[in-house]
Each structure stands twice: as C-alpha cells, then as structure tokens.
Design a protein around this motif. Structure first.
Motif, PDB file in Angstrom:
ATOM      1  N   ARG A 194      22.643  68.041 -38.070  1.00  0.00           N
ATOM      2  CA  ARG A 194      21.264  68.709 -37.987  1.00  0.00           C
ATOM      3  C   ARG A 194      19.988  67.941 -38.510  1.00  0.00           C
ATOM      4  NH1 ARG A 194      22.803  72.318 -41.291  1.00  0.00           N
ATOM      5  NH2 ARG A 194      24.306  73.345 -39.761  1.00  0.00           N
ATOM      6  N   ALA A 195      20.093  67.128 -39.478  1.00  0.00           N
ATOM      7  CA  ALA A 195      19.080  66.376 -40.037  1.00  0.00           C
ATOM      8  C   ALA A 195      18.503  65.486 -39.013  1.00  0.00           C
ATOM      9  CB  ALA A 195      19.156  65.985 -41.470  1.00  0.00           C
ATOM     10  N   LEU A 196      19.692  64.574 -38.270  1.00  0.00           N
ATOM     11  CA  LEU A 196      19.381  63.807 -37.317  1.00  0.00           C
ATOM     12  C   LEU A 196      18.639  64.417 -36.014  1.00  0.00           C
ATOM     13  CD1 LEU A 196      19.828  60.644 -36.539  1.00  0.00           C
ATOM     14  CD2 LEU A 196      21.931  61.357 -35.556  1.00  0.00           C
ATOM     15  N   GLY A 197      19.170  65.665 -35.675  1.00  0.00           N
ATOM     16  CA  GLY A 197      18.649  66.236 -34.602  1.00  0.00           C
ATOM     17  C   GLY A 197      16.875  66.744 -34.823  1.00  0.00           C
ATOM     18  N   GLN A 198      16.830  66.921 -36.204  1.00  0.00           N
ATOM     19  CA  GLN A 198      15.317  67.638 -36.366  1.00  0.00           C
ATOM     20  C   GLN A 198      14.457  66.107 -36.564  1.00  0.00           C
ATOM     21  OE1 GLN A 198      15.905  69.417 -40.139  1.00  0.00           O
ATOM     22  NE2 GLN A 198      16.283  71.568 -39.282  1.00  0.00           N
ATOM     23  N   SER A 199      14.893  65.128 -36.978  1.00  0.00           N
ATOM     24  CA  SER A 199      14.250  63.921 -36.839  1.00  0.00           C
ATOM     25  C   SER A 199      13.912  63.357 -35.437  1.00  0.00           C
ATOM     26  CB  SER A 199      14.896  62.890 -37.615  1.00  0.00           C
ATOM     27  OG  SER A 199      15.183  63.238 -39.054  1.00  0.00           O
ATOM     28  N   LEU A 200      14.963  63.588 -34.598  1.00  0.00           N
ATOM     29  CA  LEU A 200      14.672  63.212 -33.074  1.00  0.00           C
ATOM     30  C   LEU A 200      13.659  64.146 -32.501  1.00  0.00           C
ATOM     31  CD1 LEU A 200      18.420  62.188 -32.203  1.00  0.00           C
ATOM     32  CD2 LEU A 200      16.311  60.853 -32.507  1.00  0.00           C
ATOM     33  N   ARG A 201      13.772  65.396 -32.664  1.00  0.00           N
ATOM     34  CA  ARG A 201      12.690  66.178 -32.170  1.00  0.00           C
ATOM     35  C   ARG A 201      11.318  66.045 -32.569  1.00  0.00           C
ATOM     36  NH1 ARG A 201      17.041  69.945 -32.660  1.00  0.00           N
ATOM     37  NH2 ARG A 201      16.185  70.615 -34.773  1.00  0.00           N
ATOM     38  N   LEU A 202      11.360  65.755 -33.968  1.00  0.00           N
ATOM     39  CA  LEU A 202      10.073  65.479 -34.637  1.00  0.00           C
ATOM     40  C   LEU A 202       9.600  64.240 -34.120  1.00  0.00           C
ATOM     41  CD1 LEU A 202       7.724  66.073 -36.703  1.00  0.00           C
ATOM     42  CD2 LEU A 202       9.029  64.804 -38.200  1.00  0.00           C
ATOM     43  N   PHE A 203      10.172  63.165 -33.660  1.00  0.00           N
ATOM     44  CA  PHE A 203       9.773  61.833 -33.234  1.00  0.00           C
ATOM     45  C   PHE A 203       9.337  61.891 -31.943  1.00  0.00           C
ATOM     46  CE2 PHE A 203      10.842  58.026 -31.034  1.00  0.00           C
ATOM     47  CZ  PHE A 203      10.023  57.188 -31.524  1.00  0.00           C
ATOM     48  N   LYS A 204      10.043  62.834 -31.012  1.00  0.00           N
ATOM     49  CA  LYS A 204       9.677  63.213 -29.652  1.00  0.00           C
ATOM     50  C   LYS A 204       8.354  63.847 -29.625  1.00  0.00           C
ATOM     51  CE  LYS A 204      11.564  65.155 -25.360  1.00  0.00           C
ATOM     52  NZ  LYS A 204      12.762  65.860 -24.969  1.00  0.00           N
ATOM     53  N   LYS A 205       8.048  64.799 -30.388  1.00  0.00           N
ATOM     54  CA  LYS A 205       6.881  65.496 -30.409  1.00  0.00           C
ATOM     55  C   LYS A 205       5.724  64.840 -30.791  1.00  0.00           C
ATOM     56  CE  LYS A 205       6.963  69.110 -33.102  1.00  0.00           C
ATOM     57  NZ  LYS A 205       6.826  70.334 -34.209  1.00  0.00           N
ATOM     58  N   GLU A 206       5.804  64.189 -31.874  1.00  0.00           N
ATOM     59  CA  GLU A 206       5.011  62.910 -32.145  1.00  0.00           C
ATOM     60  C   GLU A 206       4.551  61.832 -30.893  1.00  0.00           C
ATOM     61  OE1 GLU A 206       2.828  63.259 -34.688  1.00  0.00           O
ATOM     62  OE2 GLU A 206       3.706  65.085 -35.362  1.00  0.00           O
ATOM     63  N   THR A 207       5.703  61.354 -30.445  1.00  0.00           N
ATOM     64  CA  THR A 207       5.349  60.365 -29.242  1.00  0.00           C
ATOM     65  C   THR A 207       4.430  61.037 -28.109  1.00  0.00           C
ATOM     66  OG1 THR A 207       7.561  60.878 -28.602  1.00  0.00           O
ATOM     67  CG2 THR A 207       6.985  58.850 -30.018  1.00  0.00           C
ATOM     68  N   GLN A 208       4.978  62.596 -27.777  1.00  0.00           N
ATOM     69  CA  GLN A 208       4.339  63.033 -26.813  1.00  0.00           C
ATOM     70  C   GLN A 208       2.851  63.403 -27.217  1.00  0.00           C
ATOM     71  OE1 GLN A 208       6.734  66.712 -26.237  1.00  0.00           O
ATOM     72  NE2 GLN A 208       8.029  65.741 -24.926  1.00  0.00           N
ATOM     73  N   LYS A 209       2.340  63.722 -28.525  1.00  0.00           N
ATOM     74  CA  LYS A 209       1.240  63.736 -28.691  1.00  0.00           C
ATOM     75  C   LYS A 209       0.271  62.447 -28.732  1.00  0.00           C
ATOM     76  CE  LYS A 209       1.543  67.612 -32.195  1.00  0.00           C
ATOM     77  NZ  LYS A 209       1.471  67.721 -33.526  1.00  0.00           N
ATOM     78  N   LEU A 210       0.893  61.501 -28.988  1.00  0.00           N
ATOM     79  CA  LEU A 210       0.041  60.136 -28.897  1.00  0.00           C
ATOM     80  C   LEU A 210       0.037  59.838 -27.297  1.00  0.00           C
ATOM     81  CD1 LEU A 210       2.077  58.036 -31.283  1.00  0.00           C
ATOM     82  CD2 LEU A 210      -0.172  58.621 -31.404  1.00  0.00           C
TER      83      LEU A 210
END
Length: 112
Positions: free
Chosen positions: A30-46
């Motif tokens: 679960r923690a790994l999934g949340q980290s990956l979602r956060l990373f994906k969201k930040e890269t999309q923002k960039l």
C-alpha cells in the motif's frame, strides 16, 4: 543463466513472505502504491508546467528592450598590495605566530 523461471520466482516469493511476514506485506504494498501515485502526479504536474511555459513564451510578442546601462565602476576601497608586499606581510605574521607558539629556548638539554 538467463531469466528466472516460475520455480525460482515462487521460491523468492516464499523467502520474502518469511522475511517480512504476511502482516507487513499488504502495508508495504500500500505504501509503495501511494508513493508511485504521488510520483506519477508530480511528474504530470511538471510536464503540464513545461507545456504551459512553452505556450506562454510562444504567445508573447518580442519587444525590443533598451540597451542595458553598464554599472558604475566602483574603485576598490584600498589599493591591492603587490605580491612582494603581501609576501612580506605573510612572513611577518608567520614570524609572530612562531614566536608566540614556541616558548623561549631553555637550557633543558644539558648533559651532565
């Protein structure tokens, strides 16, 4: 020595379950999934920010700017000492430091 077969993957999975325990694996996943979602969201923002900046730069019209005024020359407060003067000053400081760090020579090395 190529890829791992299904038997090796099952053995590795069992070792992971034994090492980390069955209770911690869902929390870790679960923690790994949340980290990956956060990373994906930040890269999309960039990417969106980069796209926005590119369109803004293209949309702006280029206007000629006046030539920049050169900054006023500020003379140095004190003239820079020559190499010889600086060397002399360093030698004087070195002599002072040696004099303060070494006690006066005492006749303690007398032989009887």
């Amino acid at each position: 020595m190529g890829s791992l077969g299904p038997t090796e993957l099952i053995i590795i999975g069992l070792i992971v379950i034994l090492l980390f325990g069955a209770k911690k694996l869902p929390d870790t996943a679960r923690a790994l999934g949340q980290s990956l979602r956060l990373f994906k969201k930040e890269t999309q923002k960039l990417r969106e920010d980069d796209d926005d900046k590119a369109t803004v730069v293209q949309a702006e019209t280029v206007t000629p700017q006046p030539a920049p005024v050169p900054p006023a020359q500020i003379p140095p407060a004190t003239p820079t000492p020559s190499v010889e003067d600086r060397l002399r000053q360093l030698e004087e400081e070195n002599a002072k430091l040696r004099a303060t760090s070494q006690p006066a020579a005492q006749p303690s090395d007398k032989k009887n």
